[in-house]
Design a protein around this motif. Structure first.
Motif, mmCIF file in Angstrom:
data_model
loop_
_atom_site.group_PDB
_atom_site.id
_atom_site.type_symbol
_atom_site.label_atom_id
_atom_site.label_comp_id
_atom_site.label_asym_id
_atom_site.label_seq_id
_atom_site.Cartn_x
_atom_site.Cartn_y
_atom_site.Cartn_z
ATOM 1 N N PRO A 148 42.578 50.179 23.325
ATOM 2 C CA PRO A 148 43.172 50.590 24.608
ATOM 3 C C PRO A 148 42.589 49.856 25.807
ATOM 4 C CG PRO A 148 42.663 52.500 23.249
ATOM 5 C CD PRO A 148 42.022 51.321 22.576
ATOM 6 N N GLY A 149 41.332 49.438 25.746
ATOM 7 C CA GLY A 149 40.728 48.780 26.898
ATOM 8 C C GLY A 149 40.831 47.274 26.879
ATOM 9 N N THR A 150 41.409 46.725 25.828
ATOM 10 C CA THR A 150 41.456 45.271 25.691
ATOM 11 C C THR A 150 42.232 44.593 26.811
ATOM 12 O OG1 THR A 150 41.261 45.405 23.277
ATOM 13 C CG2 THR A 150 42.182 43.374 24.195
ATOM 14 N N PHE A 151 43.366 45.136 27.145
ATOM 15 C CA PHE A 151 44.242 44.473 28.109
ATOM 16 C C PHE A 151 43.565 44.318 29.469
ATOM 17 C CE2 PHE A 151 47.750 44.500 31.267
ATOM 18 C CZ PHE A 151 48.383 43.325 30.873
ATOM 19 N N LYS A 152 42.909 45.376 29.937
ATOM 20 C CA LYS A 152 42.260 45.298 31.245
ATOM 21 C C LYS A 152 41.141 44.255 31.256
ATOM 22 C CE LYS A 152 40.065 48.117 34.819
ATOM 23 N NZ LYS A 152 39.613 49.471 35.206
ATOM 24 N N ALA A 153 40.320 44.283 30.210
ATOM 25 C CA ALA A 153 39.225 43.300 30.132
ATOM 26 C C ALA A 153 39.772 41.887 30.025
ATOM 27 C CB ALA A 153 38.340 43.631 28.933
ATOM 28 N N TRP A 154 40.801 41.717 29.258
ATOM 29 C CA TRP A 154 41.398 40.394 29.039
ATOM 30 C C TRP A 154 41.986 39.834 30.330
ATOM 31 C CZ3 TRP A 154 46.510 39.435 25.936
ATOM 32 C CH2 TRP A 154 46.643 38.075 25.654
ATOM 33 N N THR A 155 42.812 40.632 31.017
ATOM 34 C CA THR A 155 43.447 40.136 32.238
ATOM 35 C C THR A 155 42.419 39.886 33.350
ATOM 36 O OG1 THR A 155 43.957 42.448 32.836
ATOM 37 C CG2 THR A 155 45.701 41.179 31.775
ATOM 38 N N SER A 156 41.347 40.677 33.351
ATOM 39 C CA SER A 156 40.291 40.428 34.346
ATOM 40 C C SER A 156 39.650 39.072 34.109
ATOM 41 C CB SER A 156 39.226 41.533 34.274
ATOM 42 O OG SER A 156 39.780 42.783 34.657
ATOM 43 N N ALA A 157 39.432 38.739 32.833
ATOM 44 C CA ALA A 157 38.826 37.447 32.496
ATOM 45 C C ALA A 157 39.765 36.299 32.844
ATOM 46 C CB ALA A 157 38.466 37.420 31.011
ATOM 47 N N ILE A 158 41.058 36.475 32.557
ATOM 48 C CA ILE A 158 42.038 35.420 32.868
ATOM 49 C C ILE A 158 42.114 35.214 34.380
ATOM 50 C CG2 ILE A 158 44.477 34.775 32.741
ATOM 51 C CD1 ILE A 158 44.643 36.416 30.149
ATOM 52 N N LYS A 159 42.145 36.302 35.120
ATOM 53 C CA LYS A 159 42.222 36.223 36.573
ATOM 54 C C LYS A 159 41.005 35.499 37.147
ATOM 55 C CE LYS A 159 42.585 39.171 40.679
ATOM 56 N NZ LYS A 159 42.681 40.583 41.163
ATOM 57 N N ALA A 160 39.833 35.834 36.606
ATOM 58 C CA ALA A 160 38.599 35.217 37.112
ATOM 59 C C ALA A 160 38.586 33.719 36.874
ATOM 60 C CB ALA A 160 37.391 35.877 36.448
ATOM 61 N N GLU A 161 39.118 33.273 35.746
ATOM 62 C CA GLU A 161 39.065 31.838 35.436
ATOM 63 C C GLU A 161 40.192 31.062 36.089
ATOM 64 O OE1 GLU A 161 39.517 29.083 31.490
ATOM 65 O OE2 GLU A 161 37.887 30.539 31.539
ATOM 66 N N THR A 162 41.392 31.618 36.089
ATOM 67 C CA THR A 162 42.562 30.859 36.556
ATOM 68 C C THR A 162 42.928 31.161 38.003
ATOM 69 O OG1 THR A 162 44.164 32.544 35.852
ATOM 70 C CG2 THR A 162 43.478 30.896 34.205
ATOM 71 N N GLY A 163 42.477 32.277 38.518
ATOM 72 C CA GLY A 163 42.859 32.676 39.867
ATOM 73 C C GLY A 163 44.232 33.313 39.942
ATOM 74 N N ALA A 164 44.922 33.414 38.794
ATOM 75 C CA ALA A 164 46.259 34.015 38.774
ATOM 76 C C ALA A 164 46.153 35.527 38.977
ATOM 77 C CB ALA A 164 46.950 33.720 37.447
ATOM 78 N N LYS A 165 47.121 36.065 39.731
ATOM 79 C CA LYS A 165 47.152 37.507 39.915
ATOM 80 C C LYS A 165 48.591 37.951 40.144
ATOM 81 C CE LYS A 165 46.006 37.033 44.821
ATOM 82 N NZ LYS A 165 45.069 37.442 45.895
ATOM 83 N N GLY A 166 48.810 39.268 40.026
ATOM 84 C CA GLY A 166 50.161 39.796 40.216
ATOM 85 C C GLY A 166 51.150 39.194 39.244
ATOM 86 N N LYS A 167 52.339 38.830 39.768
ATOM 87 C CA LYS A 167 53.391 38.264 38.934
ATOM 88 C C LYS A 167 52.950 36.971 38.263
ATOM 89 C CE LYS A 167 58.265 36.931 39.125
ATOM 90 N NZ LYS A 167 59.458 36.780 40.013
#
Length: 459
Positions: free
Chosen positions: A402-421
């Motif tokens: 259940p917690g995978t998605f939040k941790a995963w997207t946080s890591a992606i956001k931190a590296e790529t700078g992508a957010k929102g849509k």
């Protein structure tokens, strides 16, 4: 005295949403009064009535939740109608007529040309016994009409005769019997039209209230006269407005328009159909009722419109979505299992996708997305290709939970700078192959690591 109502369909086709309105008005009123509901098949039309249609009607009512206290078939009660007919003949209220349909049509046209109402002139009453015998010798068989009580001594001089009753829905109602033709009760082949059998059955089964469409108002006046002629108590009648299509056309069993069978096969929830069938044309909001008990509490004859109401399939879709979005797993489990969605993941799957289902069968499509082999669209450009590569590399180790998605997207956001849509749309496309759908967080544990990796790595 026990309140008894009846629903009396002719088994000549499948029930449509308009028929359901009548059935539910009777069923809900009976339930509210602690009474009984009789299902009566008006199957005296030998050519068009079938047992298959009767069984289909019973199945349609059961789908809605209507369980009759008693079921009767008019085809099994002919002796009762014969006895009533003989009673009326004996007192001169049922008389033979020999005009052909073509002759009657010409008479109506002549009356119309003179600006007169097309009321039957009772010419058959003038025939002598010898004239009747001569007509029968020609091979003519009589149909039988009921002599309406709209005259003093001379039946050929009808006068205004008001028959009044307190309609359960419309209030005080008056019909002038002089404006009506003597109704045909028995056809040339000896079969009965619905009028006399209906009166006999209502009296014999103790029906206390009859609720039906307002196209039967004048029929009620005729039947009131027959009740009186047979010395039977007349039930309290109520006439509700009819449903039409959005275009204003009437609904028909034979056309199959908006049949309950078709709605069921399309995945419509029974309470969506029931709620709209009852609430359309009534004051107040149209919303899905939890069950028939709650719907019965909303039924108020005082706020039923006097004009026809249009049945909008789009409104039915809205009600159905609201029901499905709140449907528990237990309520949907059998239908999901029939689609192959079962096992320990089935409940989590349903709770994850139901908000994206217009109907329960839509879950089958999401099951293919979650559990099946899907074609992931190729990245639209180098930037999206790089995003997928980063997402694959940053997928957390270990069990997908259940917690995978939040941790995963946080890591992606931190590296790529992508957010929102910019973050969630390319991720959704890579995981589901779509640009819309249920929340991804609850889906990840269902999709599982193996499928996730395979989809993210797809070219």
């Amino acid at each position: 005295m026990t309140t008894i109502l009846r629903f009396a369909p002719s088994p000549t086709g499948r029930l449509h949403i308009g028929n359901l309105r009548t059935a539910l008005f009777n069923w809900l009123f009976a339930a509210r009064q602690g009474g009984q509901f009789v299902l009566r098949f008006d199957d005296t039309d030998r050519e068009r009535s079938t047992r298959e249609f009767a069984d289909g009607i019973a199945a349609d009512l059961a789908w809605i939740g209507i369980a009759p206290h008693r079921t009767i078939r008019q085809s099994e009660r002919i002796a009762l109608y014969d006895a009533a007919a003989e009673t009326l003949k004996a007192v001169g209220l049922l008389y033979p007529c020999y005009e052909t349909p073509d002759e009657l049509d010409r008479k109506r046209k002549r009356l119309a040309a003179r600006g007169l109402p097309p009321v039957y002139g009772r010419e058959a009453l003038k025939l002598s016994e010898d004239e009747r015998a001569a007509l029968e010798a020609e091979g003519r068989k009589p149909h039988w009409r009921f002599l309406l009580p709209n005259f003093d001594a001379d039946p050929f001089t009808p006068k205004r005769t008001e028959l009044s009753f307190d309609d359960l829905i419309r209030g005080p109602t008056t019909i002038d019997l002089a404006s009506l033709s003597d109704p045909v009760l028995i056809r040339e082949d000896g079969s009965y039209l619905y009028t006399l059998p209906s009166v006999v059955d209502d009296a014999q089964t103790g029906v206390t209230h009859v609720i039906r469409g307002d196209d039967h108002v004048t029929n009620t006046a005729v039947q009131a006269a027959i009740f009186a002629a047979l010395g039977a108590a007349m039930p309290r009648f109520g006439h509700h407005n009819l449903l039409t299509t959005v275009g204003g056309e009437g609904l028909s069993k034979r056309s199959g328009a908006l049949s309950l069978q078709s709605l069921r096969e399309e995945g419509i929830e029974p309470m969506a159909a029931a709620s709209l069938a009852v609430l359309v044309g009534m004051a107040g909001s149209i919303e899905p009722m939890a069950d028939l008990g709650a719907l019965g509490e909303r039924l108020d004859f005082a706020v039923v419109s006097n004009s026809a109401s249009k049945f909008d399939p789009a409104e039915l879709g809205r009600l159905n979505r609201e029901i499905v979005h709140g449907l528990s797993y237990n309520a949907a489990a059998d239908r999901l299992a029939a689609m192959g969605i079962a096992g320990e993941e089935a409940e989590d799957f349903w709770l994850a996708v139901r908000a994206n289902c217009d109907k329960v069968p839509d879950a089958g499509g999401w099951a293919d997305v979650v559990f099946g082999e899907i074609a992931v669209p190729a990245p639209e450009d180098d930037a999206e290709a790089a995003f997928r590569a980063a997402a694959l590399r940053l997928l957390p180790d270990g069990e997908i939970g259940p917690g995978t998605f939040k941790a995963w997207t946080s890591a992606i956001k931190a590296e790529t700078g992508a957010k929102g849509k910019a973050l969630f749309l390319p991720l959704r496309r890579a995981i589901t192959g779509l640009d819309h759908g249920p929340e991804l967080g609850p889906l990840l544990p269902l999709i599982g690591r193996e499928r996730l990796v395979k989809r993210l790595a797809a070219d």
